[in-house]
Design a protein around this motif. Sequence first.
Motif, PDB file in Angstrom:
ATOM      1  N   ALA A  76      55.189 -20.232  41.046  1.00  0.00           N
ATOM      2  CA  ALA A  76      53.919 -20.787  41.516  1.00  0.00           C
ATOM      3  C   ALA A  76      52.968 -19.700  41.979  1.00  0.00           C
ATOM      4  O   ALA A  76      51.796 -19.661  41.582  1.00  0.00           O
ATOM      5  N   ILE A  77      53.465 -18.780  42.827  1.00  0.00           N
ATOM      6  CA  ILE A  77      52.561 -17.755  43.365  1.00  0.00           C
ATOM      7  C   ILE A  77      52.131 -16.777  42.280  1.00  0.00           C
ATOM      8  O   ILE A  77      50.995 -16.299  42.277  1.00  0.00           O
ATOM      9  N   ILE A  78      53.012 -16.498  41.325  1.00  0.00           N
ATOM     10  CA  ILE A  78      52.619 -15.611  40.216  1.00  0.00           C
ATOM     11  C   ILE A  78      51.494 -16.258  39.405  1.00  0.00           C
ATOM     12  O   ILE A  78      50.511 -15.596  39.049  1.00  0.00           O
ATOM     13  N   LEU A  79      51.601 -17.568  39.148  1.00  0.00           N
ATOM     14  CA  LEU A  79      50.580 -18.253  38.363  1.00  0.00           C
ATOM     15  C   LEU A  79      49.243 -18.283  39.087  1.00  0.00           C
ATOM     16  O   LEU A  79      48.201 -17.920  38.521  1.00  0.00           O
ATOM     17  N   TRP A  80      49.240 -18.740  40.356  1.00  0.00           N
ATOM     18  CA  TRP A  80      47.941 -18.883  41.020  1.00  0.00           C
ATOM     19  C   TRP A  80      47.308 -17.525  41.314  1.00  0.00           C
ATOM     20  O   TRP A  80      46.087 -17.403  41.316  1.00  0.00           O
ATOM     21  N   SER A  81      48.127 -16.493  41.537  1.00  0.00           N
ATOM     22  CA  SER A  81      47.562 -15.160  41.781  1.00  0.00           C
ATOM     23  C   SER A  81      46.919 -14.604  40.514  1.00  0.00           C
ATOM     24  O   SER A  81      45.853 -13.984  40.568  1.00  0.00           O
ATOM     25  N   ALA A  82      47.569 -14.829  39.365  1.00  0.00           N
ATOM     26  CA  ALA A  82      46.991 -14.374  38.100  1.00  0.00           C
ATOM     27  C   ALA A  82      45.680 -15.094  37.811  1.00  0.00           C
ATOM     28  O   ALA A  82      44.701 -14.483  37.347  1.00  0.00           O
ATOM     29  N   MET A  83      45.616 -16.389  38.111  1.00  0.00           N
ATOM     30  CA  MET A  83      44.391 -17.139  37.879  1.00  0.00           C
ATOM     31  C   MET A  83      43.300 -16.759  38.877  1.00  0.00           C
ATOM     32  O   MET A  83      42.105 -16.810  38.556  1.00  0.00           O
ATOM     33  N   THR A  84      43.686 -16.373  40.089  1.00  0.00           N
ATOM     34  CA  THR A  84      42.707 -15.868  41.059  1.00  0.00           C
ATOM     35  C   THR A  84      42.052 -14.601  40.532  1.00  0.00           C
ATOM     36  O   THR A  84      40.820 -14.442  40.587  1.00  0.00           O
ATOM     37  N   ALA A  85      42.872 -13.683  40.027  1.00  0.00           N
ATOM     38  CA  ALA A  85      42.316 -12.450  39.448  1.00  0.00           C
ATOM     39  C   ALA A  85      41.416 -12.766  38.265  1.00  0.00           C
ATOM     40  O   ALA A  85      40.366 -12.131  38.068  1.00  0.00           O
ATOM     41  N   ALA A  86      41.779 -13.770  37.482  1.00  0.00           N
ATOM     42  CA  ALA A  86      40.978 -14.138  36.311  1.00  0.00           C
ATOM     43  C   ALA A  86      39.605 -14.667  36.704  1.00  0.00           C
ATOM     44  O   ALA A  86      38.651 -14.574  35.914  1.00  0.00           O
ATOM     45  N   CYS A  87      39.475 -15.212  37.935  1.00  0.00           N
ATOM     46  CA  CYS A  87      38.165 -15.685  38.401  1.00  0.00           C
ATOM     47  C   CYS A  87      37.138 -14.555  38.404  1.00  0.00           C
ATOM     48  O   CYS A  87      35.934 -14.804  38.258  1.00  0.00           O
ATOM     49  N   GLY A  88      37.605 -13.316  38.580  1.00  0.00           N
ATOM     50  CA  GLY A  88      36.693 -12.187  38.597  1.00  0.00           C
ATOM     51  C   GLY A  88      36.226 -11.752  37.227  1.00  0.00           C
ATOM     52  O   GLY A  88      35.393 -10.835  37.130  1.00  0.00           O
ATOM     53  N   LEU A  89      36.736 -12.369  36.175  1.00  0.00           N
ATOM     54  CA  LEU A  89      36.388 -11.961  34.814  1.00  0.00           C
ATOM     55  C   LEU A  89      35.512 -12.979  34.095  1.00  0.00           C
ATOM     56  O   LEU A  89      35.171 -12.768  32.934  1.00  0.00           O
ATOM     57  N   ILE A  90      35.131 -14.044  34.769  1.00  0.00           N
ATOM     58  CA  ILE A  90      34.410 -15.132  34.092  1.00  0.00           C
ATOM     59  C   ILE A  90      32.915 -14.820  33.974  1.00  0.00           C
ATOM     60  O   ILE A  90      32.406 -13.916  34.632  1.00  0.00           O
ATOM     61  N   GLY A  91      32.231 -15.630  33.131  1.00  0.00           N
ATOM     62  CA  GLY A  91      30.813 -15.398  32.935  1.00  0.00           C
ATOM     63  C   GLY A  91      29.936 -16.590  33.216  1.00  0.00           C
ATOM     64  O   GLY A  91      28.713 -16.462  33.216  1.00  0.00           O
ATOM     65  N   ASN A  92      30.537 -17.777  33.465  1.00  0.00           N
ATOM     66  CA  ASN A  92      29.706 -18.948  33.723  1.00  0.00           C
ATOM     67  C   ASN A  92      30.480 -20.000  34.516  1.00  0.00           C
ATOM     68  O   ASN A  92      31.672 -19.818  34.824  1.00  0.00           O
ATOM     69  N   PHE A  93      29.807 -21.100  34.829  1.00  0.00           N
ATOM     70  CA  PHE A  93      30.380 -22.160  35.653  1.00  0.00           C
ATOM     71  C   PHE A  93      31.626 -22.772  35.015  1.00  0.00           C
ATOM     72  O   PHE A  93      32.642 -22.985  35.693  1.00  0.00           O
ATOM     73  N   VAL A  94      31.583 -23.061  33.726  1.00  0.00           N
ATOM     74  CA  VAL A  94      32.704 -23.726  33.052  1.00  0.00           C
ATOM     75  C   VAL A  94      33.949 -22.836  33.084  1.00  0.00           C
ATOM     76  O   VAL A  94      35.063 -23.309  33.349  1.00  0.00           O
ATOM     77  N   GLN A  95      33.809 -21.544  32.824  1.00  0.00           N
ATOM     78  CA  GLN A  95      34.946 -20.633  32.850  1.00  0.00           C
ATOM     79  C   GLN A  95      35.538 -20.539  34.258  1.00  0.00           C
ATOM     80  O   GLN A  95      36.770 -20.526  34.431  1.00  0.00           O
ATOM     81  N   LEU A  96      34.661 -20.492  35.263  1.00  0.00           N
ATOM     82  CA  LEU A  96      35.153 -20.452  36.640  1.00  0.00           C
ATOM     83  C   LEU A  96      35.856 -21.756  36.994  1.00  0.00           C
ATOM     84  O   LEU A  96      36.877 -21.760  37.699  1.00  0.00           O
ATOM     85  N   LEU A  97      35.334 -22.864  36.486  1.00  0.00           N
ATOM     86  CA  LEU A  97      35.966 -24.164  36.696  1.00  0.00           C
ATOM     87  C   LEU A  97      37.391 -24.171  36.153  1.00  0.00           C
ATOM     88  O   LEU A  97      38.338 -24.627  36.816  1.00  0.00           O
ATOM     89  N   LEU A  98      37.605 -23.641  34.956  1.00  0.00           N
ATOM     90  CA  LEU A  98      38.934 -23.616  34.342  1.00  0.00           C
ATOM     91  C   LEU A  98      39.890 -22.716  35.126  1.00  0.00           C
ATOM     92  O   LEU A  98      41.073 -23.044  35.277  1.00  0.00           O
ATOM     93  N   CYS A  99      39.382 -21.600  35.624  1.00  0.00           N
ATOM     94  CA  CYS A  99      40.230 -20.712  36.429  1.00  0.00           C
ATOM     95  C   CYS A  99      40.656 -21.388  37.726  1.00  0.00           C
ATOM     96  O   CYS A  99      41.802 -21.252  38.163  1.00  0.00           O
ATOM     97  N   ARG A 100      39.739 -22.132  38.333  1.00  0.00           N
ATOM     98  CA  ARG A 100      40.085 -22.841  39.565  1.00  0.00           C
ATOM     99  C   ARG A 100      41.107 -23.949  39.297  1.00  0.00           C
ATOM    100  O   ARG A 100      41.966 -24.224  40.128  1.00  0.00           O
ATOM    101  N   VAL A 101      41.022 -24.576  38.141  1.00  0.00           N
ATOM    102  CA  VAL A 101      42.046 -25.555  37.747  1.00  0.00           C
ATOM    103  C   VAL A 101      43.405 -24.859  37.662  1.00  0.00           C
ATOM    104  O   VAL A 101      44.425 -25.389  38.115  1.00  0.00           O
ATOM    105  N   GLY A 102      43.443 -23.659  37.082  1.00  0.00           N
ATOM    106  CA  GLY A 102      44.688 -22.900  36.994  1.00  0.00           C
ATOM    107  C   GLY A 102      45.251 -22.537  38.349  1.00  0.00           C
ATOM    108  O   GLY A 102      46.468 -22.574  38.573  1.00  0.00           O
TER     109      GLY A 102
END
Length: 461
Positions: free
Chosen positions: A89-115
């Motif tokens: 669980a922590i490996i997954l949510w931490s990886a998705m947290t880092a991915a939030c810093g790579l997004i370019g718009n609202f929809v991409q950030l939305l998907l990362c927050r779902v992760g």
Amino acid sequence: MNKNDEEHLLSPSYRRMFIGLVSLVAVFNYADRAIFAALAEQIKIDLNLSDLQLGILQGLAFAFLYALLGLPIGRLAERASRTKILAGAIILWSAMTAACGLIGNFVQLLLCRVGVGMGEAAAQPATASLVGDHFPRDKRASVMSLVLLGSPIGSFLGASVGGWIGGIWGWRAAFIALGIPGVVVGVLVLLVLREPRRGLVDNTPVTRTPPPDFRAFLRAIRRKRALLFVILGGSLAGFGMTSISQFMAVFLIRTYDLPVQYGGTLYGVISGVSLTLGLLIGSFGTDWLAGRGDIRWPAWGAAAGLMIAPFLYWIAFSTTSVALGTGMLILSGACLLLYFGPTQGMIQNMLEPRMRATGVALFSILYTIFGYGLGPTFVGWLSDYYAKISFQGDFAAQCHGPKAAMAASQLLGPDPCAIAAAYGVKSALMSAVGIFFVAALCFLLASRTMDKDYYMPGDEA
């Protein structure tokens, strides 16, 4: 598992190590939530978002799969290794947290927050179930409060460190810097923690029969009215608590005109101190009082804190003094958090060992739906609404987008858009805290039958 292994898992040294490592998981669990709240204003400006969109990112996006997966993961935790579930669980949510810093718009950030929500859905049921198998009934609320002390540390870390990184290098760098260490903690959990036998500390006999099915769990919920009211009361309290926590940094920055790094640090201090005081006083205090002869004190203590908190929050949101506002936010947050540790302990104490992960999963789902799903989304919508009715003109057209930012930079006096936005978030938060009165009533109703609803060995389904 042989007797020596069981003695090792119940030894003081292993228990201390267990509390420390699981608390570290809680640090990163809450750091992710705090960093988004601290940087929300910066994210809003960079991506040109409304408060409603901010609320969706902090609410529905996070809550959607969290709520959808929470119960299946809770049921899985009754059968599979909880330590492996927690590590994954922590490996997954931490990886998705880092991915939030790579997004370019609202929809991409939305998907990362779902992760992120997918990962965090597994943490609480697995943790609470593990605590229930390592510590006796009269210690569970206190131990959960020690584990949850990772939450104020995480809130401070996410808000203050994230805010400073965001202020210097931008919000994207802050998400990446926070996500990577969480992956390391997940690997440590996988390597260090060992899976205990179900019911180990309760001395329940070893059994190879499957855990009670979901219908048996639902029968237990129907039979134990106190459990139902505790779960409902805690979930409703989560609506107001999450609404406040996810928009507090926005409130501080807008109301007191603070830079993002100072607003984030102040939010981190308020969250860290109030969480620490509320968790320790609520859990250790009600455990101590319950040990003096009346096991209803956890419910009474939770209700008292929830009744007092709205009045203190109304003062905090109304003052124009930073010092008074900070002090009142800490005090009101501490009163509010009196409910959280005892809620976790009461759920554990009213269910048999092989239902505890499911019980906490149900609480987590409702807490997430009411709290993260509806709370920030409702406050974001209400903030936009109050801002619009206070603004003389078309708030959406005049206060959003690059042209609005350029116009604001050319003003010589106060920015009317900023004034309206500050009024909007303050009024929305003052409305949201009224839910605490309903939550308090639920805990008072729970106290009426709690003495007969506590689990005793031999009550298994």
